[in-house]
Design an enzyme around this catalytic site. Structure first.
Site, PDB file in Angstrom:
ATOM      1  N   ARG A 241       0.849  -1.184   0.000  1.00  8.69           N
ATOM      2  CA  ARG A 241       0.000   0.000   0.000  1.00  8.69           C
ATOM      3  C   ARG A 241       0.888   1.239   0.000  1.00  8.69           C
ATOM      4  O   ARG A 241       1.894   1.296   0.704  1.00  8.69           O
ATOM      5  CB  ARG A 241      -0.915   0.056   1.229  1.00  8.69           C
ATOM      6  CG  ARG A 241      -1.716   1.369   1.288  1.00  8.69           C
ATOM      7  CD  ARG A 241      -2.827   1.373   2.319  1.00  8.69           C
ATOM      8  NE  ARG A 241      -3.441   2.692   2.421  1.00  8.69           N
ATOM      9  CZ  ARG A 241      -4.342   3.178   1.559  1.00  8.69           C
ATOM     10  NH1 ARG A 241      -4.749   2.458   0.529  1.00  8.69           N
ATOM     11  NH2 ARG A 241      -4.822   4.397   1.718  1.00  8.69           N
ATOM     12  N   HIS A 243       0.479   4.990   0.991  1.00  6.13           N
ATOM     13  CA  HIS A 243      -0.507   5.723   1.803  1.00  6.13           C
ATOM     14  C   HIS A 243      -0.062   7.167   1.969  1.00  6.13           C
ATOM     15  O   HIS A 243       1.098   7.430   2.282  1.00  6.13           O
ATOM     16  CB  HIS A 243      -0.594   5.037   3.175  1.00  6.13           C
ATOM     17  CG  HIS A 243      -1.627   5.617   4.089  1.00  6.13           C
ATOM     18  ND1 HIS A 243      -2.925   5.155   4.123  1.00  6.13           N
ATOM     19  CD2 HIS A 243      -1.569   6.623   5.013  1.00  6.13           C
ATOM     20  CE1 HIS A 243      -3.613   5.849   5.027  1.00  6.13           C
ATOM     21  NE2 HIS A 243      -2.812   6.744   5.574  1.00  6.13           N
ATOM     22  N   GLU A 294      -0.096  15.739   3.863  1.00  6.55           N
ATOM     23  CA  GLU A 294      -1.321  16.002   4.622  1.00  6.55           C
ATOM     24  C   GLU A 294      -2.396  16.683   3.772  1.00  6.55           C
ATOM     25  O   GLU A 294      -2.112  17.661   3.074  1.00  6.55           O
ATOM     26  CB  GLU A 294      -0.996  16.899   5.821  1.00  6.55           C
ATOM     27  CG  GLU A 294      -2.189  17.280   6.671  1.00  6.55           C
ATOM     28  CD  GLU A 294      -2.927  16.091   7.263  1.00  6.55           C
ATOM     29  OE1 GLU A 294      -2.292  15.290   7.967  1.00  6.55           O
ATOM     30  OE2 GLU A 294      -4.143  15.944   6.990  1.00  6.55           O
ATOM     31  N   GLY A 295      -3.614  16.125   3.856  1.00  7.27           N
ATOM     32  CA  GLY A 295      -4.743  16.769   3.174  1.00  7.27           C
ATOM     33  C   GLY A 295      -4.507  16.938   1.689  1.00  7.27           C
ATOM     34  O   GLY A 295      -4.694  18.025   1.160  1.00  7.27           O
ATOM     35  N   ASP A 334      -6.648  18.165  -5.859  1.00 10.84           N
ATOM     36  CA  ASP A 334      -5.620  17.325  -5.250  1.00 10.84           C
ATOM     37  C   ASP A 334      -4.263  17.896  -5.635  1.00 10.84           C
ATOM     38  O   ASP A 334      -4.057  18.290  -6.769  1.00 10.84           O
ATOM     39  CB  ASP A 334      -5.769  15.904  -5.838  1.00 10.84           C
ATOM     40  CG  ASP A 334      -5.087  14.843  -5.013  1.00 10.84           C
ATOM     41  OD1 ASP A 334      -3.896  15.019  -4.718  1.00 10.84           O
ATOM     42  OD2 ASP A 334      -5.731  13.846  -4.668  1.00 10.84           O
ATOM     43  N   ARG A 336      -1.313  16.107  -4.651  1.00  7.94           N
ATOM     44  CA  ARG A 336      -0.337  15.122  -4.201  1.00  7.94           C
ATOM     45  C   ARG A 336       0.663  14.725  -5.271  1.00  7.94           C
ATOM     46  O   ARG A 336       1.731  14.230  -4.978  1.00  7.94           O
ATOM     47  CB  ARG A 336      -1.058  13.872  -3.681  1.00  7.94           C
ATOM     48  CG  ARG A 336      -1.605  14.082  -2.305  1.00  7.94           C
ATOM     49  CD  ARG A 336      -2.364  12.871  -1.851  1.00  7.94           C
ATOM     50  NE  ARG A 336      -3.633  12.728  -2.542  1.00  7.94           N
ATOM     51  CZ  ARG A 336      -4.483  11.741  -2.328  1.00  7.94           C
ATOM     52  NH1 ARG A 336      -4.180  10.796  -1.454  1.00  7.94           N
ATOM     53  NH2 ARG A 336      -5.632  11.681  -2.969  1.00  7.94           N
ATOM     54  N   SER A 358      -5.016  -0.550  -2.561  1.00  7.36           N
ATOM     55  CA  SER A 358      -5.346   0.848  -2.857  1.00  7.36           C
ATOM     56  C   SER A 358      -6.383   0.853  -3.956  1.00  7.36           C
ATOM     57  O   SER A 358      -6.353   0.011  -4.857  1.00  7.36           O
ATOM     58  CB  SER A 358      -4.093   1.598  -3.333  1.00  7.36           C
ATOM     59  OG  SER A 358      -4.458   2.845  -3.897  1.00  7.36           O
ATOM     60  N   LYS A 363      -2.709   6.728  -8.132  1.00  9.15           N
ATOM     61  CA  LYS A 363      -1.533   5.948  -7.717  1.00  9.15           C
ATOM     62  C   LYS A 363      -1.279   4.811  -8.703  1.00  9.15           C
ATOM     63  O   LYS A 363      -0.149   4.582  -9.134  1.00  9.15           O
ATOM     64  CB  LYS A 363      -1.736   5.401  -6.298  1.00  9.15           C
ATOM     65  CG  LYS A 363      -1.731   6.488  -5.227  1.00  9.15           C
ATOM     66  CD  LYS A 363      -2.048   5.909  -3.843  1.00  9.15           C
ATOM     67  CE  LYS A 363      -2.187   7.027  -2.816  1.00  9.15           C
ATOM     68  NZ  LYS A 363      -2.823   6.549  -1.559  1.00  9.15           N
TER      69      LYS A 363
END
Lengths: 422, 422
Positions: A241, A243, A294-295, A334, A336, A358, A363
């Site tokens: 995973r 994460h 985070e977030g 997003d 990320r 996931s 990803k």
């Protein structure tokens, strides 16, 4: 120049300032010596060959320690006994052009591979550390009590502890490669990084000869169940995973999202996968990668603002407006950027993930695009989804998350409601 | 200047560049209008009155989003419905000279108190967000099952969820005040912050007229059990823990330290404290402050290096050499600097903590020095200390941590041993 001399402060540097004496970096070189060490020291400016310094955002605390008189700015780390407990690599991926651009694959082994340079006085520091740990999670103890997991005395102990190898990884960005991942020119990337942060690191624009940036952001932590070298063997079943940090759920168990339940479910799957017996021995390996984003890398203030906007909008919190509310506040759904995420998997030598715990299509796409084969995808079991997290998971399923079959349509989405604020 | 114009990049700015049009900041002013808004926008340089930008270290991800073409750099946050769920303050502490120097007490209320300026086109963003949540922890469910906690339908629900008000707080440093806390001059602080980070933000040294810095570091999260306004009433019993991030334990349950067990014990104590009935009603309040200071603000790479050095040293991991090993690698025992920590307590209006769930003398001293009265101190129960964490807790007790009485001497310390690496 004397440290902290009040006489002269150099605001930025330029390539033309005298002959360059710092070690050269050839990012994709086939071995450590040709690649050259990453030198982010603040002890000796002439040795530096990067923009920024070590420890990510904690470099600011290091500066505070010096300002407070608690830390001698000339302190040099004593690395005795700090070497990795497990050798990771080297793997062919480390020097495949563009395969890894956001971490230093040699970052754990510097005391070994750059021993001569360190002995010659160059202040080279690890950007990766590898150690062993025992981890104890209430959810794993529950899985043992429920008979879903059985201690084996090696991966999972009788007291409920799982034995892991873990690694902390600091970001080391090779700017030409990062720019390519994001489809912009290196010059654009450098200018935007400088301007959109309010003027951080002018060397981003004055030092095009320095190609490596140590950004002041959080890194990643890797947890391995089983033998780390098995990660690089596509014959050994790998359960994994990847994460992204969510402090509110990961630590405090907030019921508005699925983060901790999915993470602890993945740890359970990784233990079971690592225990799997093939040909009579322990025949699997498990991996959790934890990224400090985070977030959705928007930070927690933005995240909480979005929570309020979701729960107060006309009609209340509903799955059909889930992404819209984030976009109104943050300008994007997003931040990320999973484009950089596979780097850590290539550092570990991974070619194939047999079971990916996931549902994220972002990803999944990033891994596949980077050349990693994915077998089965494991969704979060329905009974682990907190009541108030239905809004998020249904919205994500409609937007492309992996599901076992059902994809909610517009009407179904509008019907999925979350709790109000009171 | 056009955004991202390739024509001209200003490497730093100087006070003399034309008339200053940005709002003035008078840090200790008695009300929001006289204090003035914090403007860290990247949309309009002329409006800025700080060094750095919003979102802490996530500003780097924001820049990536612009570089990737995913975020329009002119996007302005739509703050509709994002207002705090609970009004915090204003409290007298907010304008007491030097009481708060590392966060903006008005940071949650900007859309309200600076409504005129926002309507006039100034891009003012919240640096604090306040929301409501339900949190579910396995350890709390266990406490209910064991009869130590009883659901009351308000603070603690029948399903084991606890109801909280939570706030995310970004760092906002008033540099003259931060320098004073650390006993150095503002000029020294600015120069060291610039140089020891490898040249971050030259405005730290060129713009002495800009007194506020938004550093690219993590912030704090506040969890309140009970009525947030009761925090400011010293008559209402307050149970509190101030916890520093430890991802390895807080999330993954590593058994080398006491972080998660102490945190979940504190949440249990806070729930019980908030439930406490006085004069027939719910008569207490609970508080957890969670600060992003991984590995004593040394970062996780350094932390793992120290773990290896501890476990490999001659004689193995032992309590008498616990601090020494960190110092050899990092140059200091600790970089958390509790000197700034009490600011968040003063933001909440706290005058007295009746039960402090912490043994740290550094946290205790910082709170007392900042004028907060502390009643009882609650140590971690012995049965919650993981076996391998004895080394740390005994070393800390010998170094000044609060204990119920026993303080281990040198001989006792040398006898406390941790597990080896294999």
């Amino acid at each position: 120049m004397t440290k902290h001399s009040p006489r002269h402060i150099r605001l930025t540097s330029h390539p033309g300032h005298g002959p360059r004496t710092s070690p050269e970096i050839h990012w994709d070189a086939p071995d450590a010596q040709h690649r050259g060490p990453i030198v982010g020291t603040t002890l000796n400016r002439a040795q530096r060959n990067v923009i920024g310094t070590h420890s990510g955002s904690y470099s600011v605390y290091r500066a505070l320690a010096v300002a407070a008189g608690a830390l001698d700015p000339t302190h040099r780390a004593d690395l005795t006994n700090t070497a990795p407990t497990d050798l990771i690599g080297p793997y062919p991926q480390w020097s495949e052009p563009g395969r890894i651009v956001s971490l230093d694959p040699w970052g754990a082994a510097v005391a070994d591979v750059f021993a001569d340079q360190i002995a010659a006085g160059i202040d080279i520091r690890p950007t990766i550390a590898v150690t062993k740990a025992h981890i104890e999670l209430p959810e794993i103890r529950d899985a043992i009590a429920a008979g879903r997991l059985k201690p084996d005395g090696k991966i999972l102990l009788d007291n409920g502890s799982a034995c892991v190898t873990k690694a902390a990884v600091e970001p080391v960005w090779w700017l030409p490669g990062v720019a390519k991942r994001f489809g912009c020119t290196e010059t654009e990337l450098r200018r935007i990084l400088f301007e959109e942060t309010g003027g951080m690191y002018p060397e981003l624009v004055t030092r095009s000869d320095l190609e490596v940036f140590l950004p002041p952001i959080g890194g990643q932590t890797v947890y391995i169940l089983g033998n780390p070298r098995d990660l690089a063997n596509p014959e050994v079943p790998l359960t994994a995973r990847v994460h992204d940090e969510c402090n509110g759920s990961d630590v405090f168990g907030s019921d508005i999202c699925t983060c901790r339940p999915y993470l602890t479910h993945a740890i359970e799957e990784c233990i079971r996968g690592a225990q799997a017996t093939e040909a009579g021995g322990l025949g699997g390996v498990g991996l959790i990668v934890y990224s400090r984003k985070e977030g959705r890398a928007l930070g927690e203030v933005t995240k909480f603002l979005v929570y309020n906007a979701r729960k107060r909008q006309v009609g209340g919190d509903s799955a059909d407006k889930y992404f819209l509310r984030t976009e109104c506040v943050a300008g994007v759904q997003d931040m990320r950027f999973q484009e950089l995420m596979p780097d850590v998997l290539h550092w570990l030598g991974i070619r194939k993930i047999h079971r990916l715990v996931s549902m994220s299509n972002m990803k999944f796409d990033a891994m596949v695009e980077s050349g990693i084969e994915i077998g089965e995808r494991v969704p979060i079991p329905d009974d682990l989804i907190p009541a108030d997290a239905k809004v998020e998971i249904e919205a994500k399923m409609a937007a492309g998350y992996f599901t076992d079959g059902r994809v909610p349509d517009g009407e179904a989405l509008a019907a999925v409601k979350g709790r109000g604020l009171e």
